[in-house]
Design a protein around this motif. Structure first.
Motif, PDB file in Angstrom:
ATOM      1  N   ARG A 191      86.590  82.063  71.287  1.00 28.92           N
ATOM      2  CA  ARG A 191      85.129  81.959  71.173  1.00 28.92           C
ATOM      3  C   ARG A 191      84.738  83.269  72.555  1.00 28.92           C
ATOM      4  O   ARG A 191      85.382  83.232  73.409  1.00 28.92           O
ATOM      5  CB  ARG A 191      84.673  80.537  71.717  1.00 28.92           C
ATOM      6  CG  ARG A 191      83.114  80.604  71.770  1.00 28.92           C
ATOM      7  CD  ARG A 191      82.788  80.441  70.195  1.00 28.92           C
ATOM      8  NE  ARG A 191      83.080  79.169  69.600  1.00 28.92           N
ATOM      9  CZ  ARG A 191      82.829  78.846  68.583  1.00 28.92           C
ATOM     10  NH1 ARG A 191      82.278  79.575  67.615  1.00 28.92           N
ATOM     11  NH2 ARG A 191      83.262  77.795  67.973  1.00 28.92           N
ATOM     12  N   THR A 244      77.009  77.174  71.454  1.00 34.73           N
ATOM     13  CA  THR A 244      78.218  76.343  72.084  1.00 34.73           C
ATOM     14  C   THR A 244      77.836  75.284  73.062  1.00 34.73           C
ATOM     15  O   THR A 244      78.719  74.582  73.428  1.00 34.73           O
ATOM     16  CB  THR A 244      79.056  77.610  72.921  1.00 34.73           C
ATOM     17  OG1 THR A 244      78.086  78.369  73.755  1.00 34.73           O
ATOM     18  CG2 THR A 244      79.690  78.447  71.966  1.00 34.73           C
ATOM     19  N   ALA A 304      81.183  74.617  67.330  1.00 37.73           N
ATOM     20  CA  ALA A 304      79.876  74.613  67.956  1.00 37.73           C
ATOM     21  C   ALA A 304      78.767  74.721  66.917  1.00 37.73           C
ATOM     22  O   ALA A 304      79.143  74.978  65.813  1.00 37.73           O
ATOM     23  CB  ALA A 304      79.579  76.190  68.496  1.00 37.73           C
TER      24      ALA A 304
END
Lengths: 103, 996
Positions: free
Chosen positions: B5, B14, B30
């Protein structure tokens, strides 16, 4: 779903209200018994099965209930016109000129 | 945060983690992730096994075109869906997903043996591999194919979700909410114009979501996008997301499937899962953009190999880096930007491999500045790595010579073979495509529909070009709608337009016959398969497609069609435009059955028509059968009775005393007018002119071909009024036929036709005590042989109700049919039922009705006739008015074939061993003749008859009327039954029982 103009209701309505009823302008002979077997066969079974503009009958089954005639292009599935039963065939040249595809 | 990520990138949130499972293992993604982006964020590329070879596969795309990453999704009991694209399914807390096509696990799969045996499964393997030995078919091949066929596992439980069906009418429908679609909407906006914009993604924006670096009108792309969406909504544009335009049908009708709840963690009450919209738009703008093409080379399907544009989307839209050490291989400029973007977030791009000898200088310079090795004029000849790519072999190409290969280690391979305009919906309109030599792809040419294409769909690359074209097309449709349209001038900075070349397979130094260079990933079709198909004689692209199954998977050839065409054209030695594309058909993406079915499921699947007496039958234990759309009482079993026992009792008690039967479903047509009798004379075979008022007659309706269409008893209620009954199933058909003749052949006749089936409740009383039971309730006529003989009808009062009373019999017993206004039917039934108790009245259903009529040889049209039976074949020449000049079917009956000898004729059959025949069983004259035997007819009706004391049957037999007393044979699987031909009347041939 096609949109079909009912010449009696004078409205353009969805195909689901209509049923197809075969080729148009095939007149039942007034005295069938006078016909030869070949002539009767022609009336009963022989249809033009055209590729392109086709004269055909439709019924406004779930509307006014009337049978009417239409010219539909069997290639594009476009209706060129509809008209009441009993009227003569419309002129094909003027109908097809108006329905040329656009770029 | 997971290793892949990228903080600060993407549109996912997130700070709102979402937990879901894949193959039983928990993963965290997320808010805003798809299953694919969340798995990639966790470093998982292996998402499925391929269909035929069970090769490990990962997501290759980021959108609905994904062919590989198909998963099953589950939300509790009944809510399982196979073949969902992981690239489309949004995650929510608790979502359960599973991979497909694997056993026992995704990593260790037994079916992968197919991959080693790939020579067996080459193009057309269906037609070759399983041909011999013939004896293997049933036991080995077919079970194998059945077990292996099909994608995913079908759900086993009933779907508890609701699906909605809606209509929508608008002036302008814009498909695709990317830059072209947005600009079209802006340009077309006008007072009074209803504009609808749909996009299959969770949010509008299209390409803009993947290109945040662009600046539009001096603002960052995403800021401009948010403001533009808000402005369009404020101006009344309806924007529908998660809504896929699945098909483009006649006259600007489009089908839209809106996914309403699949992205929600909990299901809101009273909300359908999906809505199917049928939209009729005056004008349509197709702004669906373009789809990226893979490159075709050996090993182009390993997990970690994906489209460069998809990698860019994962990074910029989802904040996911698809690898730390990617290699890019491309024949198009666009992939270079993917390399730059990944390098910018800390990935070390191992190389940009471009098949072209010359590439735009600015791209090469930027790559060098970022420290990315560049190899022009190179090809990829192999990849390595079992469940994830670990290396790629690249070779220099000089003319036709492929130089020595060199291994480059990598954890992702991003490829781009250029872009294909998305023309699926356009093709649904029967629109014609034209080949563009510069872009080497098909572009839209013309269509009959009121529809324009905007942006990348016309081969225009880059945001600025899409915005400009969208605006122009928007003004064009506004003009078509009689509106002036709006000027739209938008400056774009940091745009990334590009160009490229179209490839067939990449050149290789290896034996191409052993290459696994995939063209259609979902159906496991390789370049070698396509070339084999051409070698084996396939010339048309349609044949190549069906022989190899290229483009036939659920992704509808979104990725494979152009590559397949280029390769097939090369093999055929013909230019691609001459080879042509196969036809795209709806739906654009796989669509649930639920969405198509909408509300039409369960009790709403089909109408069930019930009579007024139906509740009584239900309360009295009737077993029902469907007859047309009607639900009719079949028989009324008492405790301990099976069907045969119940029917036997109903028959016996009716013939012994009186039976009551609900005949309300009989079709009824009121024929009224000064010319009613003329009309009846022309329609029916029978003569009607001399039928007196108050009398009725059995009428036979033929087609003009001479065959029986329908029958029924017809009463003359007045000089100008006939009460016509038809068969239950034939009512609508007869009405239509009558209207047809009346409106189009005899418009001069002054006649009105009205369907009255549902206006009357009809109760039939049959049996020796029928008159006795009914008489006390009838006012206006005496039920005696003289006052009201058989085949009479009268308007009278029955139990105080206005009634049309018929004395008719479909049983051979004294019979009445009482018609009362429909709502009164239940009350009359109850009155007659109570009064009938003193006679031991029995309620009977359709089965007993069938037995009683068969005992008398009365036909059922559609059972004893099949559309090729004349009145003479059925032994009912007496119903044909020979002296009438004409009626429908008269000339037809004179056709030579219909008058010929040896026609199949209706006869009775009595079996010698007293067994009951099977309806539909075939009849032969000589059971010892060699096979195949000459069939001479079939059994049409067969019952156990209580009155006759043995089973009886009706049958159509060649020349049957001249074969009375002869024996025929009915071949059954286990034996041959001999039966004697008889007349069709088994009970009371003198009709003595009809008399009161």
């Amino acid at each position: 779903m096609l949109l079909i103009h009912c010449p009696y209701c004078n409205e353009t309505l969805p195909e689901a209200e209509f049923t197809y009823a075969g080729e148009a302008h095939i007149v039942r002979p007034p005295d069938p018994s006078a016909l030869s077997d070949d002539e009767w066969e022609g009336f009963l079974f022989i249809r033009s099965n055209v590729r392109g503009p086709h004269y055909e009958r439709w019924r406004h089954m779930h509307g006014c209930g009337r049978f009417f005639n239409a010219v539909r292009d069997t290639v594009s599935d476009r209706f060129l016109t509809t008209y009441p039963a009993g009227q003569p065939r419309p002129d094909l040249a003027s109908l097809t000129a108006a329905s040329e595809p656009s770029k | 945060m997971s290793q892949y990520r990228v903080p600060g990138r993407g549109r996912v949130d997130t700070s709102r983690p979402v937990n879901f499972t894949f193959d039983g293992r928990s993963y965290r993604g997320a808010q805003g992730d798809t299953v694919a982006s969340a798995l990639l964020a966790n470093g998982v590329h292996l998402m499925g096994r391929s269909f035929k070879y069970h090769r490990p596969r990962g997501a290759i795309a980021a959108g609905s075109e994904e062919p590989n990453a198909l998963i099953g999704t589950r939300r509790g009991p009944g809510r399982f869906e196979p073949n969902t694209r992981a690239t489309v399914q949004e995650i929510w807390n608790g979502l359960e997903t599973t991979s497909q096509n694997k056993f026992p696990s995704l990593k260790w799969d037994v079916g992968a043996v197919n991959d080693a045996a790939y020579m067996m499964f080459s193009a057309g393997f269906y037609y070759k591999t399983f041909m011999w030995p013939k004896s293997f078919w049933n036991k080995v091949y077919e079970p194998f194919i059945r077990a292996a066929a099909g994608l995913g596992v079908a759900p086993t439980e009933e779907d508890p979700d609701q699906y909605a069906s809606r209509y929508l009418h608008c002036d302008l429908l814009i498909v695709g909410a990317g830059p072209a679609g947005l600009a079209a909407a802006r340009a077309a906006l006008a007072e009074g114009l209803k504009i609808v914009m749909v996009d299959e993604n969770a949010e509008p924006g299209g390409t803009l979501l993947s290109e945040p670096q662009a600046r539009i009108d001096g603002r960052p792309a995403w800021d401009w996008l948010a403001a533009e969406i808000a402005a369009l909504k404020a101006a009344g544009v309806r924007i529908m997301t998660r809504t896929t335009a699945i098909g483009y049908y006649h006259q600007n009708m489009l089908g839209l499937c809106e996914r309403v709840t699949d992205h929600l963690p909990s299901l809101p009450a009273d909300t359908p899962r999906e809505r199917m919209w049928r939209v009729r738009a005056r004008q349509v703008v197709l702004a669906q953009g373009a789809l990226e093409k893979p490159l075709v080379f050996h090993g182009n399907d390993r997990p970690g190999v994906m489209l460069a544009g998809a990698a860019q989307t994962y990074l910029n839209r989802y904040g996911v880096k698809v690898g730390n050490a990617p290699v890019v291989v491309t024949s198009h400029d666009s992939a270079w930007y993917a390399a730059f973007d990944l390098q910018a977030v800390g990935a070390r791009v191992q190389a940009i491999v471009d098949t072209r000898p010359h590439v735009r200088e600015d791209l090469v310079n930027e790559a060098r500045a970022l420290g990315i090795p560049v190899r022009l004029s190179h090809t990829v000849t192999a990849t390595s790595g079992r469940l994830r790519i670990s290396g790629v072999r690249v070779n220099p190409v000089s003319g036709a010579t492929v130089g020595a290969g060199q291994q480059i280690g990598c954890d992702a391979l991003l490829m781009s073979g250029g872009w294909t305009p998305s023309l699926h919906l356009f093709s649904h309109t029967q629109g014609k495509l034209a080949w563009d030599d510069d872009l080497s792809t098909f572009l839209p040419d013309w269509t009959r529909e009121d529809c324009v294409i905007a942006g990348a769909g016309r081969g225009l690359w880059g945001i600025e070009a899409a915005l400009k074209d969208g605006a122009e097309r928007g003004r064009e449709v506004a003009a078509a709608l009689g509106k002036p349209g709006n000027p739209v001038a938008l400056s774009v900075e940091n745009d990334r337009p590009g160009s490229g070349v179209s490839m067939k397979e990449l050149p290789t130094d290896r034996n191409p016959g052993r290459a696994k260079a995939f063209v259609d990933y979902q159906n496991d079709v390789t370049a070698k398969d396509l070339r084999l198909a051409v070698r084996e004689g396939m010339r048309s692209i349609e044949h190549v497609k069906r022989y190899t199954t290229n483009g036939m998977a659920t992704d509808q050839g979104k990725m494979s069609n152009i590559n397949g065409l280029n390769i097939a054209a090369d093999a055929l030695g013909r230019p691609a435009p001459q080879v042509g594309l196969t036809t795209f058909r709806p739906p654009y993406t796989p669509t649930t059955f639920g969405a198509f079915a909408g509300y039409q499921r369960g009790a709403h699947f089909e109408v069930t028509r019930k009579t007024q007496i139906d509740p009584w039958a239900a309360a009295n234990g009737a077993v029902f059968e469907p007859v047309g759309q009607w639900r009719r009482a079949w028989y009324f079993p008492k405790a301990g009775e099976d069907m045969e026992a119940a029917v036997r009792r109903e028959c016996r008690e009716t013939r012994a005393s009186v039976g009551i039967f609900d005949a309300s479903t009989l079709g009824k047509i009121e024929v009224v007018g000064p010319d009613a009798v003329t009309f009846m004379e022309r329609m029916y075979t029978n003569p009607w002119a001399k039928l007196g008022v108050g009398r009725c007659r059995y009428g036979l309706l033929l087609g003009d071909d001479g065959y029986i269409r329908d029958d029924g008893v017809i009463g003359r209620m007045a000089q100008d009024r006939f009460h016509v009954t038809t068969t239950t199933g034939g009512a609508a058909r007869v009405m239509n036929m009558m209207e047809d003749y009346l409106q189009t052949e005899w418009p001069d006749l002054d006649v009105w036709l009205t369907s009255t089936t549902e206006q009357w409740s009809t109760i039939a009383l049959n049996g020796p005590n029928a008159a006795k039971l009914l008489a006390p309730f009838v006012e206006g006529v005496e039920l005696t042989e003289d006052a009201f003989p058989h085949m009479s009808c009268v308007q009278c009062t029955v139990a105080g109700m206005p009634a049309r009373l018929f004395r008719v019999s479909f049983t051979g017993e004294i019979g009445f049919e009482v018609n009362v206004p429909a709502p009164m039917g239940a009350a009359l039934w109850e009155i007659l039922w109570q009064a009938g108790q003193q006679y031991g009245i029995v309620a009977y259903g359709t089965e007993t009705m069938h037995v009683l009529r068969a005992e008398k040889g009365y036909i059922i049209v559609g059972q004893d006739t099949d559309g090729t039976v004349t009145p003479f074949d059925a032994g009912m020449g007496w119903a044909v008015g020979k002296n009438k000049p004409d009626f429908v079917g008269k000339r037809g009956l004179a056709r030579p074939d219909l008058a010929a000898k040896g026609r199949k004729q209706l006869v009775g059959l009595l079996t010698e061993d007293r067994s009951k025949l099977e309806e539909g069983a075939q009849i032969v004259f000589d059971p010892r003749q060699p096979v195949p035997m000459t069939m001479v007819g079939h059994v049409t009706s067969s019952y156990v008859s209580d009155a006759v004391g043995r089973p009886i049957a009706l049958a159509l037999v060649e020349g049957g009327h001249d074969r009375m007393g002869e024996t025929v044979h009915i071949a059954m699987p286990d034996r041959v039954i001999a039966a004697k031909i008889t007349g069709t009347v088994f009970v009371d041939p003198e009709n003595s029982r009809l008399k009161i």
